[in-house]
Design a protein around this motif. Structure first.
Motif, PDB file in Angstrom:
ATOM      1  N   TRP A 152       0.609 -14.208  -8.277  1.00  0.00           N
ATOM      2  CA  TRP A 152      -0.421 -14.455  -7.264  1.00  0.00           C
ATOM      3  C   TRP A 152      -1.359 -15.583  -7.703  1.00  0.00           C
ATOM      4  CZ3 TRP A 152      -1.360 -13.413  -2.348  1.00  0.00           C
ATOM      5  CH2 TRP A 152      -2.657 -13.613  -1.870  1.00  0.00           C
ATOM      6  N   ARG A 153      -1.866 -15.479  -8.923  1.00  0.00           N
ATOM      7  CA  ARG A 153      -2.790 -16.510  -9.433  1.00  0.00           C
ATOM      8  C   ARG A 153      -2.129 -17.878  -9.414  1.00  0.00           C
ATOM      9  NH1 ARG A 153      -4.319 -12.394 -12.928  1.00  0.00           N
ATOM     10  NH2 ARG A 153      -2.852 -13.108 -14.484  1.00  0.00           N
ATOM     11  N   SER A 205      -0.757 -19.824   2.631  1.00  0.00           N
ATOM     12  CA  SER A 205      -0.331 -21.204   2.431  1.00  0.00           C
ATOM     13  C   SER A 205       1.089 -21.345   2.966  1.00  0.00           C
ATOM     14  CB  SER A 205      -0.415 -21.603   0.955  1.00  0.00           C
ATOM     15  OG  SER A 205       0.508 -20.869   0.175  1.00  0.00           O
ATOM     16  N   GLY A 206       1.452 -22.580   3.309  1.00  0.00           N
ATOM     17  CA  GLY A 206       2.778 -22.812   3.866  1.00  0.00           C
ATOM     18  C   GLY A 206       2.975 -21.987   5.124  1.00  0.00           C
ATOM     19  N   VAL A 207       4.164 -21.420   5.263  1.00  0.00           N
ATOM     20  CA  VAL A 207       4.473 -20.590   6.433  1.00  0.00           C
ATOM     21  C   VAL A 207       4.510 -19.102   6.078  1.00  0.00           C
ATOM     22  CG1 VAL A 207       5.717 -22.436   7.633  1.00  0.00           C
ATOM     23  CG2 VAL A 207       6.964 -20.902   6.096  1.00  0.00           C
ATOM     24  N   THR A 208       4.060 -18.761   4.893  1.00  0.00           N
ATOM     25  CA  THR A 208       4.112 -17.374   4.423  1.00  0.00           C
ATOM     26  C   THR A 208       3.121 -16.507   5.196  1.00  0.00           C
ATOM     27  OG1 THR A 208       4.815 -18.074   2.232  1.00  0.00           O
ATOM     28  CG2 THR A 208       3.834 -15.887   2.396  1.00  0.00           C
ATOM     29  N   THR A 209       3.593 -15.367   5.664  1.00  0.00           N
ATOM     30  CA  THR A 209       2.764 -14.381   6.348  1.00  0.00           C
ATOM     31  C   THR A 209       3.116 -12.992   5.841  1.00  0.00           C
ATOM     32  OG1 THR A 209       4.346 -14.115   8.162  1.00  0.00           O
ATOM     33  CG2 THR A 209       2.609 -15.770   8.464  1.00  0.00           C
ATOM     34  N   ASP A 211       0.849  -1.190   0.000  1.00  0.00           N
ATOM     35  CA  ASP A 211       0.000   0.000   0.000  1.00  0.00           C
ATOM     36  C   ASP A 211       0.891   1.249   0.000  1.00  0.00           C
ATOM     37  OD1 ASP A 211       0.834   0.458   2.649  1.00  0.00           O
ATOM     38  OD2 ASP A 211      -1.080  -0.134   3.518  1.00  0.00           O
ATOM     39  N   ASP A 212       0.289   2.420   0.053  1.00  0.00           N
ATOM     40  CA  ASP A 212       1.050   3.661  -0.034  1.00  0.00           C
ATOM     41  C   ASP A 212       2.000   3.873   1.138  1.00  0.00           C
ATOM     42  OD1 ASP A 212      -0.127   4.255  -2.460  1.00  0.00           O
ATOM     43  OD2 ASP A 212      -1.714   5.480  -1.570  1.00  0.00           O
ATOM     44  N   ALA A 213       1.727   3.220   2.267  1.00  0.00           N
ATOM     45  CA  ALA A 213       2.597   3.347   3.438  1.00  0.00           C
ATOM     46  C   ALA A 213       3.684   2.273   3.472  1.00  0.00           C
ATOM     47  CB  ALA A 213       1.760   3.283   4.713  1.00  0.00           C
ATOM     48  N   GLY A 214       3.694   1.358   2.485  1.00  0.00           N
ATOM     49  CA  GLY A 214       4.714   0.323   2.424  1.00  0.00           C
ATOM     50  C   GLY A 214       4.365  -0.978   3.121  1.00  0.00           C
ATOM     51  N   TYR A 215       3.119  -1.112   3.584  1.00  0.00           N
ATOM     52  CA  TYR A 215       2.682  -2.365   4.203  1.00  0.00           C
ATOM     53  C   TYR A 215       2.276  -3.375   3.131  1.00  0.00           C
ATOM     54  CZ  TYR A 215       2.531  -0.201   8.803  1.00  0.00           C
ATOM     55  OH  TYR A 215       2.870   0.420   9.982  1.00  0.00           O
ATOM     56  N   GLU A 216       2.611  -4.639   3.377  1.00  0.00           N
ATOM     57  CA  GLU A 216       2.215  -5.686   2.448  1.00  0.00           C
ATOM     58  C   GLU A 216       0.714  -5.940   2.523  1.00  0.00           C
ATOM     59  OE1 GLU A 216       6.018  -8.575   1.979  1.00  0.00           O
ATOM     60  OE2 GLU A 216       4.859  -8.826   3.817  1.00  0.00           O
ATOM     61  N   ILE A 217       0.106  -6.036   1.357  1.00  0.00           N
ATOM     62  CA  ILE A 217      -1.305  -6.394   1.243  1.00  0.00           C
ATOM     63  C   ILE A 217      -1.414  -7.850   0.824  1.00  0.00           C
ATOM     64  CG2 ILE A 217      -3.437  -5.940  -0.020  1.00  0.00           C
ATOM     65  CD1 ILE A 217      -2.367  -3.036  -0.287  1.00  0.00           C
ATOM     66  N   ARG A 218      -0.549  -8.235  -0.105  1.00  0.00           N
ATOM     67  CA  ARG A 218      -0.455  -9.638  -0.542  1.00  0.00           C
ATOM     68  C   ARG A 218       1.015  -9.950  -0.776  1.00  0.00           C
ATOM     69  NH1 ARG A 218      -4.185 -10.342  -5.672  1.00  0.00           N
ATOM     70  NH2 ARG A 218      -3.226  -8.354  -6.220  1.00  0.00           N
ATOM     71  N   LYS A 219       1.369 -11.233  -0.611  1.00  0.00           N
ATOM     72  CA  LYS A 219       2.751 -11.667  -0.792  1.00  0.00           C
ATOM     73  C   LYS A 219       2.776 -13.051  -1.420  1.00  0.00           C
ATOM     74  CE  LYS A 219       5.869 -11.376   2.607  1.00  0.00           C
ATOM     75  NZ  LYS A 219       6.455 -11.715   3.922  1.00  0.00           N
ATOM     76  N   VAL A 220       3.762 -13.277  -2.283  1.00  0.00           N
ATOM     77  CA  VAL A 220       4.028 -14.594  -2.866  1.00  0.00           C
ATOM     78  C   VAL A 220       5.493 -14.917  -2.613  1.00  0.00           C
ATOM     79  CG1 VAL A 220       4.173 -15.955  -5.001  1.00  0.00           C
ATOM     80  CG2 VAL A 220       2.301 -14.314  -4.691  1.00  0.00           C
ATOM     81  N   GLU A 221       5.765 -16.128  -2.173  1.00  0.00           N
ATOM     82  CA  GLU A 221       7.137 -16.590  -1.995  1.00  0.00           C
ATOM     83  C   GLU A 221       7.348 -17.827  -2.866  1.00  0.00           C
ATOM     84  OE1 GLU A 221       8.022 -15.110   2.523  1.00  0.00           O
ATOM     85  OE2 GLU A 221       7.312 -17.175   2.280  1.00  0.00           O
ATOM     86  N   ASP A 238       4.150 -20.212  -2.183  1.00  0.00           N
ATOM     87  CA  ASP A 238       3.229 -19.973  -1.086  1.00  0.00           C
ATOM     88  C   ASP A 238       2.767 -18.530  -1.163  1.00  0.00           C
ATOM     89  OD1 ASP A 238       3.226 -22.524   0.076  1.00  0.00           O
ATOM     90  OD2 ASP A 238       5.070 -22.105   1.186  1.00  0.00           O
ATOM     91  N   PHE A 239       1.653 -18.236  -0.510  1.00  0.00           N
ATOM     92  CA  PHE A 239       1.090 -16.887  -0.587  1.00  0.00           C
ATOM     93  C   PHE A 239       0.478 -16.493   0.743  1.00  0.00           C
ATOM     94  CE2 PHE A 239      -2.528 -19.588  -1.282  1.00  0.00           C
ATOM     95  CZ  PHE A 239      -3.569 -18.917  -0.661  1.00  0.00           C
ATOM     96  N   ALA A 240       0.233 -15.193   0.894  1.00  0.00           N
ATOM     97  CA  ALA A 240      -0.477 -14.689   2.069  1.00  0.00           C
ATOM     98  C   ALA A 240      -1.172 -13.386   1.715  1.00  0.00           C
ATOM     99  CB  ALA A 240       0.489 -14.460   3.229  1.00  0.00           C
ATOM    100  N   ASP A 241      -2.360 -13.207   2.304  1.00  0.00           N
ATOM    101  CA  ASP A 241      -3.035 -11.914   2.330  1.00  0.00           C
ATOM    102  C   ASP A 241      -3.662 -11.800   3.712  1.00  0.00           C
ATOM    103  OD1 ASP A 241      -5.464 -13.340   2.252  1.00  0.00           O
ATOM    104  OD2 ASP A 241      -5.888 -12.818   0.174  1.00  0.00           O
ATOM    105  N   ASP A 242      -4.516 -10.825   3.933  1.00  0.00           N
ATOM    106  CA  ASP A 242      -5.055 -10.648   5.286  1.00  0.00           C
ATOM    107  C   ASP A 242      -6.133 -11.669   5.645  1.00  0.00           C
ATOM    108  OD1 ASP A 242      -7.016  -9.613   3.645  1.00  0.00           O
ATOM    109  OD2 ASP A 242      -7.344  -7.809   4.838  1.00  0.00           O
TER     110      ASP A 242
END
Length: 96
Positions: free
Chosen positions: A86-87, A50-54, A24-34, A42-46
């Protein structure tokens, strides 16, 4: 929104080698893929993960701060590239 790709050079077998973040505009993760060396994603959102991804708890450092660490190679990417990663991660997770 900003989209970040970071290549992580290391020899740790259980850690990802590619990280994709939607910020986001403040630099916080909204979604992540590893992505791991073996091709696993693996992926994470709020709402799910999946896996250990946060998601990170604080804002990510600047591109320059990340690049100052020799094991990391960060770059800004287009939203379409992030969406593709992401998909694929979500599909991979639902197939395992």
């Amino acid at each position: 929104m900003r989209y970040l790709k970071v290549l992580w050079r290391h020899d740790l077998p259980d850690e990802p080698v590619e990280l994709y973040s939607e910020l986001d505009d403040a630099g916080y993760e909204i979604r992540k893929v590893e992505i791991y060396r073996d091709g696993r994603r693996d992926f994470a959102d709020d709402e799910s993960s999946s896996g250990v991804t946060t998601l990170g708890e604080g804002p990510l450092p600047s591109l320059e701060e990340i690049a100052a660490q020799e094991e990391f190679s960060p770059s800004l990417i287009e939203s379409a590239q992030f969406e593709n990663e992401w998909r694929q991660a979500v599909v991979d997770s639902s197939n395992s």
